[in-house]
Enzyme design. Structure first.
Site, mmCIF file in Angstrom:
data_model
loop_
_atom_site.group_PDB
_atom_site.id
_atom_site.type_symbol
_atom_site.label_atom_id
_atom_site.label_comp_id
_atom_site.label_asym_id
_atom_site.label_seq_id
_atom_site.Cartn_x
_atom_site.Cartn_y
_atom_site.Cartn_z
ATOM 1 N N TRP A 21 0.849 -1.195 0.000
ATOM 2 C CA TRP A 21 0.000 0.000 0.000
ATOM 3 C C TRP A 21 0.888 1.251 0.000
ATOM 4 O O TRP A 21 1.849 1.345 0.769
ATOM 5 C CB TRP A 21 -0.890 -0.029 1.245
ATOM 6 C CG TRP A 21 -1.715 1.199 1.468
ATOM 7 C CD1 TRP A 21 -2.503 1.844 0.552
ATOM 8 C CD2 TRP A 21 -1.851 1.924 2.699
ATOM 9 N NE1 TRP A 21 -3.120 2.920 1.146
ATOM 10 C CE2 TRP A 21 -2.740 3.000 2.459
ATOM 11 C CE3 TRP A 21 -1.315 1.767 3.979
ATOM 12 C CZ2 TRP A 21 -3.099 3.910 3.452
ATOM 13 C CZ3 TRP A 21 -1.668 2.673 4.969
ATOM 14 C CH2 TRP A 21 -2.560 3.725 4.700
ATOM 15 N N TYR A 54 -4.833 -0.472 -4.828
ATOM 16 C CA TYR A 54 -3.542 0.165 -4.590
ATOM 17 C C TYR A 54 -2.951 0.599 -5.935
ATOM 18 O O TYR A 54 -2.711 -0.223 -6.820
ATOM 19 C CB TYR A 54 -2.571 -0.780 -3.887
ATOM 20 C CG TYR A 54 -2.970 -1.188 -2.486
ATOM 21 C CD1 TYR A 54 -4.031 -0.583 -1.808
ATOM 22 C CD2 TYR A 54 -2.284 -2.199 -1.819
ATOM 23 C CE1 TYR A 54 -4.390 -0.970 -0.525
ATOM 24 C CE2 TYR A 54 -2.633 -2.587 -0.524
ATOM 25 C CZ TYR A 54 -3.686 -1.972 0.112
ATOM 26 O OH TYR A 54 -4.039 -2.366 1.379
#
Length: 336
Positions: A21, A54
Protein backbone atom coordinates in the site's frame (compact mmCIF):
# COMPACT_ATOMS: atom_id res chain seq x y z
CA UNK A 1 11.23 -15.72 10.63
CA UNK A 2 8.40 -17.26 12.59
CA UNK A 3 5.01 -18.29 11.25
CA UNK A 4 1.55 -18.29 12.79
CA UNK A 5 -1.72 -20.04 12.02
CA UNK A 6 -4.31 -17.78 10.42
CA UNK A 7 -7.58 -18.08 12.29
CA UNK A 8 -9.04 -21.48 13.02
CA UNK A 9 -7.31 -23.12 10.07
CA UNK A 10 -4.24 -25.16 9.25
CA UNK A 11 -2.87 -22.33 7.11
CA UNK A 12 0.25 -20.49 8.26
CA UNK A 13 1.60 -17.09 7.26
CA UNK A 14 4.82 -15.28 8.12
CA UNK A 15 4.26 -13.12 11.19
CA UNK A 16 6.00 -10.30 9.33
CA UNK A 17 4.04 -9.80 6.11
CA UNK A 18 5.14 -7.56 3.27
CA UNK A 19 2.51 -5.09 2.01
CA UNK A 20 2.61 -2.62 -0.87
CA UNK A 21 0.00 0.00 0.00
CA UNK A 22 1.27 3.50 -0.92
CA UNK A 23 4.58 2.15 -2.27
CA UNK A 24 4.52 -0.04 -5.39
CA UNK A 25 3.57 1.80 -8.59
CA UNK A 26 3.29 4.98 -6.53
CA UNK A 27 6.01 6.17 -4.15
CA UNK A 28 8.64 3.62 -5.18
CA UNK A 29 10.10 2.94 -8.63
CA UNK A 30 9.51 -0.57 -9.91
CA UNK A 31 13.12 -1.74 -9.69
CA UNK A 32 13.33 -0.61 -6.08
CA UNK A 33 9.98 -2.25 -5.31
CA UNK A 34 11.23 -5.53 -6.74
CA UNK A 35 14.42 -5.21 -4.67
CA UNK A 36 12.27 -4.85 -1.53
CA UNK A 37 10.28 -7.99 -2.39
CA UNK A 38 13.52 -9.92 -2.97
CA UNK A 39 14.80 -8.70 0.42
CA UNK A 40 11.58 -9.91 2.02
CA UNK A 41 12.04 -13.36 0.54
CA UNK A 42 15.66 -13.47 1.69
CA UNK A 43 14.68 -12.87 5.34
CA UNK A 44 11.97 -15.55 5.27
CA UNK A 45 8.89 -13.44 4.60
CA UNK A 46 6.57 -15.62 2.53
CA UNK A 47 3.33 -13.66 2.87
CA UNK A 48 2.52 -10.71 0.62
CA UNK A 49 -0.49 -8.43 0.97
CA UNK A 50 -1.88 -6.13 -1.70
CA UNK A 51 -5.21 -4.88 -3.09
CA UNK A 52 -6.63 -4.10 -6.51
CA UNK A 53 -7.17 -0.44 -5.55
CA UNK A 54 -3.54 0.16 -4.59
CA UNK A 55 -2.19 2.47 -7.31
CA UNK A 56 -5.37 1.65 -9.28
CA UNK A 57 -4.26 -1.98 -9.92
CA UNK A 58 -0.61 -1.03 -10.43
CA UNK A 59 0.57 -2.44 -7.11
CA UNK A 60 -0.77 -5.91 -7.91
CA UNK A 61 1.04 -5.86 -11.25
CA UNK A 62 4.37 -4.90 -9.67
CA UNK A 63 4.01 -7.60 -7.01
CA UNK A 64 3.15 -10.21 -9.63
CA UNK A 65 6.27 -9.33 -11.59
CA UNK A 66 8.43 -9.36 -8.45
CA UNK A 67 7.24 -12.83 -7.45
CA UNK A 68 7.44 -14.34 -10.93
CA UNK A 69 9.54 -17.48 -10.91
CA UNK A 70 9.16 -18.13 -7.19
CA UNK A 71 7.70 -21.46 -6.03
CA UNK A 72 3.98 -20.65 -5.77
CA UNK A 73 3.26 -23.25 -3.08
CA UNK A 74 5.86 -21.58 -0.87
CA UNK A 75 4.12 -18.19 -1.00
CA UNK A 76 0.98 -16.80 0.59
CA UNK A 77 -0.59 -14.06 -1.53
CA UNK A 78 -3.38 -11.92 -0.08
CA UNK A 79 -5.37 -9.35 -2.01
CA UNK A 80 -8.58 -7.39 -1.52
CA UNK A 81 -11.76 -6.38 -3.30
CA UNK A 82 -14.24 -3.55 -2.77
CA UNK A 83 -13.05 -0.19 -4.11
CA UNK A 84 -13.49 1.05 -7.65
CA UNK A 85 -10.69 0.54 -10.19
CA UNK A 86 -10.32 1.13 -13.91
CA UNK A 87 -13.06 3.30 -15.41
CA UNK A 88 -14.94 3.25 -12.07
CA UNK A 89 -18.35 2.65 -13.56
CA UNK A 90 -21.51 1.76 -11.64
CA UNK A 91 -20.68 -1.93 -11.09
CA UNK A 92 -16.97 -1.37 -10.45
CA UNK A 93 -17.34 -1.02 -6.68
CA UNK A 94 -18.63 -2.95 -3.69
CA UNK A 95 -19.10 -6.60 -2.85
CA UNK A 96 -21.72 -7.64 -5.39
CA UNK A 97 -21.40 -11.02 -7.06
CA UNK A 98 -20.59 -9.30 -10.34
CA UNK A 99 -17.84 -7.14 -8.88
CA UNK A 100 -16.25 -10.03 -6.96
CA UNK A 101 -16.18 -12.28 -10.02
CA UNK A 102 -14.85 -9.56 -12.31
CA UNK A 103 -12.30 -8.39 -9.76
CA UNK A 104 -10.79 -11.77 -8.92
CA UNK A 105 -10.04 -12.45 -12.58
CA UNK A 106 -8.29 -9.09 -12.91
CA UNK A 107 -6.28 -9.67 -9.75
CA UNK A 108 -5.18 -13.15 -10.81
CA UNK A 109 -4.00 -11.83 -14.16
CA UNK A 110 -2.00 -9.01 -12.59
CA UNK A 111 -0.53 -11.25 -9.88
CA UNK A 112 0.35 -13.91 -12.48
CA UNK A 113 -1.18 -16.72 -10.45
CA UNK A 114 -4.08 -19.16 -10.68
CA UNK A 115 -5.35 -18.45 -7.18
CA UNK A 116 -4.97 -16.16 -4.20
CA UNK A 117 -4.48 -17.61 -0.76
CA UNK A 118 -6.75 -15.11 1.00
CA UNK A 119 -9.32 -12.93 -0.76
CA UNK A 120 -10.41 -10.13 1.53
CA UNK A 121 -13.48 -7.89 1.54
CA UNK A 122 -11.67 -4.56 1.77
CA UNK A 123 -14.59 -2.88 3.54
CA UNK A 124 -18.14 -3.76 4.56
CA UNK A 125 -20.72 -3.14 1.83
CA UNK A 126 -23.92 -1.52 3.11
CA UNK A 127 -25.52 -1.69 -0.35
CA UNK A 128 -25.17 -5.39 -1.20
CA UNK A 129 -26.97 -8.10 0.78
CA UNK A 130 -24.41 -9.90 2.91
CA UNK A 131 -25.93 -13.20 1.72
CA UNK A 132 -25.01 -12.32 -1.88
CA UNK A 133 -21.45 -11.45 -0.94
CA UNK A 134 -20.83 -14.56 1.12
CA UNK A 135 -22.38 -16.84 -1.52
CA UNK A 136 -20.05 -15.32 -4.12
CA UNK A 137 -17.03 -15.91 -1.85
CA UNK A 138 -18.18 -19.52 -1.30
CA UNK A 139 -18.39 -20.06 -5.06
CA UNK A 140 -14.93 -18.59 -5.65
CA UNK A 141 -13.53 -20.98 -3.05
CA UNK A 142 -15.19 -23.94 -4.75
CA UNK A 143 -13.92 -22.77 -8.14
CA UNK A 144 -10.38 -22.89 -6.77
CA UNK A 145 -9.64 -19.23 -7.42
CA UNK A 146 -9.58 -18.46 -3.70
CA UNK A 147 -8.18 -20.66 -0.92
CA UNK A 148 -9.45 -18.71 2.11
CA UNK A 149 -11.64 -15.68 2.78
CA UNK A 150 -10.97 -12.68 4.99
CA UNK A 151 -12.23 -9.16 5.53
CA UNK A 152 -10.76 -5.78 6.40
CA UNK A 153 -11.95 -3.17 8.90
CA UNK A 154 -15.22 -4.92 9.75
CA UNK A 155 -16.88 -4.25 13.09
CA UNK A 156 -17.50 -6.98 15.65
CA UNK A 157 -21.18 -7.25 14.63
CA UNK A 158 -20.25 -7.46 10.95
CA UNK A 159 -17.70 -10.19 11.67
CA UNK A 160 -20.29 -12.15 13.59
CA UNK A 161 -22.89 -11.92 10.81
CA UNK A 162 -20.36 -12.78 8.10
CA UNK A 163 -18.95 -15.74 10.00
CA UNK A 164 -22.42 -17.19 10.55
CA UNK A 165 -23.27 -17.02 6.86
CA UNK A 166 -19.90 -18.45 5.88
CA UNK A 167 -20.46 -21.41 8.17
CA UNK A 168 -23.87 -22.06 6.61
CA UNK A 169 -22.25 -21.99 3.17
CA UNK A 170 -19.52 -24.45 4.06
CA UNK A 171 -16.47 -22.22 4.50
CA UNK A 172 -15.12 -19.88 7.16
CA UNK A 173 -13.82 -16.39 7.63
CA UNK A 174 -10.28 -16.73 8.97
CA UNK A 175 -8.93 -13.18 9.01
CA UNK A 176 -9.65 -9.52 9.55
CA UNK A 177 -7.27 -6.78 8.45
CA UNK A 178 -7.54 -3.73 10.70
CA UNK A 179 -5.25 -0.87 11.51
CA UNK A 180 -3.42 -1.61 14.77
CA UNK A 181 -0.43 -0.08 16.52
CA UNK A 182 0.66 1.03 19.96
CA UNK A 183 -1.03 4.35 19.09
CA UNK A 184 -4.21 2.94 17.47
CA UNK A 185 -5.83 0.27 19.64
CA UNK A 186 -9.48 0.50 18.62
CA UNK A 187 -9.79 -3.26 17.96
CA UNK A 188 -8.91 -4.36 21.47
CA UNK A 189 -12.21 -3.97 23.32
CA UNK A 190 -14.67 -5.51 20.84
CA UNK A 191 -13.11 -6.88 17.65
CA UNK A 192 -10.38 -8.99 19.26
CA UNK A 193 -12.68 -10.77 21.77
CA UNK A 194 -15.25 -11.44 19.04
CA UNK A 195 -12.56 -12.69 16.66
CA UNK A 196 -11.19 -15.08 19.27
CA UNK A 197 -14.66 -16.51 19.72
CA UNK A 198 -15.17 -16.90 15.94
CA UNK A 199 -11.73 -18.31 15.10
CA UNK A 200 -10.59 -15.20 13.21
CA UNK A 201 -7.06 -13.73 13.34
CA UNK A 202 -5.95 -10.16 12.77
CA UNK A 203 -3.51 -9.31 9.98
CA UNK A 204 -2.75 -5.75 10.97
CA UNK A 205 -1.61 -2.80 8.91
CA UNK A 206 0.26 0.37 9.92
CA UNK A 207 1.97 -1.20 12.97
CA UNK A 208 4.54 1.63 12.85
CA UNK A 209 1.79 4.28 12.54
CA UNK A 210 2.93 5.42 9.09
CA UNK A 211 6.50 5.75 10.37
CA UNK A 212 5.72 7.92 13.40
CA UNK A 213 6.74 5.15 15.81
CA UNK A 214 10.24 5.09 14.33
CA UNK A 215 10.86 8.34 16.22
CA UNK A 216 12.11 10.20 13.14
CA UNK A 217 9.48 12.92 13.55
CA UNK A 218 10.57 15.23 16.37
CA UNK A 219 8.24 17.76 18.01
CA UNK A 220 9.00 21.29 16.91
CA UNK A 221 11.41 20.19 14.17
CA UNK A 222 11.04 20.35 10.39
CA UNK A 223 9.67 17.24 8.70
CA UNK A 224 12.50 15.02 7.40
CA UNK A 225 13.09 15.50 3.67
CA UNK A 226 11.78 12.58 1.63
CA UNK A 227 9.68 11.21 4.49
CA UNK A 228 6.10 10.02 4.13
CA UNK A 229 4.90 13.21 5.81
CA UNK A 230 6.22 15.22 2.86
CA UNK A 231 4.91 12.91 0.14
CA UNK A 232 1.93 14.51 -1.58
CA UNK A 233 1.09 11.34 -3.53
CA UNK A 234 -0.78 9.95 -0.56
CA UNK A 235 1.47 9.48 2.41
CA UNK A 236 1.22 13.02 3.73
CA UNK A 237 -2.54 12.89 4.13
CA UNK A 238 -2.59 9.61 6.04
CA UNK A 239 0.07 10.58 8.57
CA UNK A 240 -1.17 14.02 9.58
CA UNK A 241 -3.23 12.77 12.54
CA UNK A 242 -0.05 11.59 14.29
CA UNK A 243 2.06 14.71 13.83
CA UNK A 244 0.81 16.43 16.97
CA UNK A 245 3.43 17.53 19.49
CA UNK A 246 1.87 15.46 22.31
CA UNK A 247 2.08 12.28 20.19
CA UNK A 248 5.62 12.97 18.98
CA UNK A 249 6.80 13.81 22.51
CA UNK A 250 5.42 10.53 23.84
CA UNK A 251 7.04 8.56 21.03
CA UNK A 252 10.44 10.05 21.81
CA UNK A 253 10.15 8.53 25.28
CA UNK A 254 10.17 5.07 23.66
CA UNK A 255 13.76 5.50 22.48
CA UNK A 256 15.43 4.28 25.71
CA UNK A 257 13.05 1.28 25.89
CA UNK A 258 14.03 0.19 22.41
CA UNK A 259 17.70 0.70 23.17
CA UNK A 260 17.55 -1.42 26.34
CA UNK A 261 15.89 -4.24 24.36
CA UNK A 262 18.49 -3.93 21.57
CA UNK A 263 15.75 -3.13 19.07
CA UNK A 264 15.30 -0.37 16.55
CA UNK A 265 12.23 1.80 17.12
CA UNK A 266 10.54 0.16 14.13
CA UNK A 267 11.26 -3.31 15.53
CA UNK A 268 9.81 -2.27 18.89
CA UNK A 269 6.61 -1.07 17.21
CA UNK A 270 6.18 -4.23 15.14
CA UNK A 271 7.03 -6.51 18.06
CA UNK A 272 4.47 -4.65 20.17
CA UNK A 273 1.54 -5.61 17.93
CA UNK A 274 2.78 -9.20 17.75
CA UNK A 275 2.46 -9.52 21.53
CA UNK A 276 -1.30 -9.71 20.95
CA UNK A 277 -1.97 -13.41 20.43
CA UNK A 278 -4.95 -12.69 18.16
CA UNK A 279 -2.57 -11.01 15.72
CA UNK A 280 -1.27 -13.48 13.15
CA UNK A 281 0.88 -11.00 11.27
CA UNK A 282 2.02 -7.40 11.07
CA UNK A 283 2.08 -5.92 7.59
CA UNK A 284 5.14 -3.81 6.89
CA UNK A 285 5.80 -1.66 3.85
CA UNK A 286 9.13 -0.38 2.65
CA UNK A 287 10.74 1.91 0.14
CA UNK A 288 14.22 0.41 0.64
CA UNK A 289 15.43 -3.18 1.16
CA UNK A 290 17.19 -2.27 4.42
CA UNK A 291 13.82 -1.28 5.90
CA UNK A 292 12.49 -4.75 5.13
CA UNK A 293 15.46 -6.38 6.84
CA UNK A 294 15.12 -4.15 9.89
CA UNK A 295 11.39 -4.83 10.28
CA UNK A 296 11.95 -8.56 9.92
CA UNK A 297 14.10 -8.39 13.04
CA UNK A 298 10.91 -8.02 15.10
CA UNK A 299 9.96 -11.64 14.41
CA UNK A 300 10.15 -13.79 17.52
CA UNK A 301 10.77 -10.86 19.88
CA UNK A 302 9.14 -11.08 23.31
CA UNK A 303 8.78 -7.71 25.02
CA UNK A 304 8.93 -8.05 28.84
CA UNK A 305 5.81 -7.02 30.73
CA UNK A 306 7.72 -4.27 32.50
CA UNK A 307 8.68 -2.76 29.14
CA UNK A 308 5.10 -3.03 27.89
CA UNK A 309 3.99 -1.08 30.96
CA UNK A 310 6.60 1.61 30.28
CA UNK A 311 5.35 1.93 26.71
CA UNK A 312 1.85 2.51 28.05
CA UNK A 313 3.13 5.08 30.49
CA UNK A 314 4.91 6.96 27.70
CA UNK A 315 2.11 7.14 25.14
CA UNK A 316 -1.03 6.00 26.95
CA UNK A 317 -2.44 9.50 27.05
CA UNK A 318 -2.48 9.88 23.26
CA UNK A 319 -3.67 6.37 22.29
CA UNK A 320 -6.90 6.08 20.27
CA UNK A 321 -9.10 3.33 21.75
CA UNK A 322 -12.67 4.15 20.65
CA UNK A 323 -14.11 1.00 18.98
CA UNK A 324 -16.58 3.16 17.05
CA UNK A 325 -13.71 4.35 14.85
CA UNK A 326 -13.79 1.05 12.91
CA UNK A 327 -17.32 1.68 11.65
CA UNK A 328 -16.16 4.96 10.14
CA UNK A 329 -13.91 3.12 7.68
CA UNK A 330 -16.69 1.60 5.54
CA UNK A 331 -18.29 4.14 3.17
CA UNK A 332 -21.97 4.92 3.70
CA UNK A 333 -22.42 6.01 0.11
CA UNK A 334 -21.32 4.63 -3.24
CA UNK A 335 -18.11 5.77 -4.86
CA UNK A 336 -19.59 5.22 -8.30
Amino acid sequence: MQYRYLGNSGFKISEITYGNWLTHASQVENDQAIACVKAALEVGITTFDTADVYANTGAESVLGEALKGERRAGLEILTKVFGATGPKQHNDVGLSRKHLFDSIDGSLTRLQTDYVDVYQAHRFDFFTPLEETMQAFADLVRMGKVRYVGVSEWTADQLRAGAALAKDLGFQLISNQPEYSALWRVIESEIVPTSKELGISQVVFSPIAQGVLTGKYVPGADLPAGSRATDEKGGAGSIQRWLRDDVLTGVQQLQPIAKELHLSMAQLAVAWVLQNQNVAAAIVGASRPEQVRDNAGASGVQIPEESMNRIDAAIGGVVERDPARTAERSPKQREA
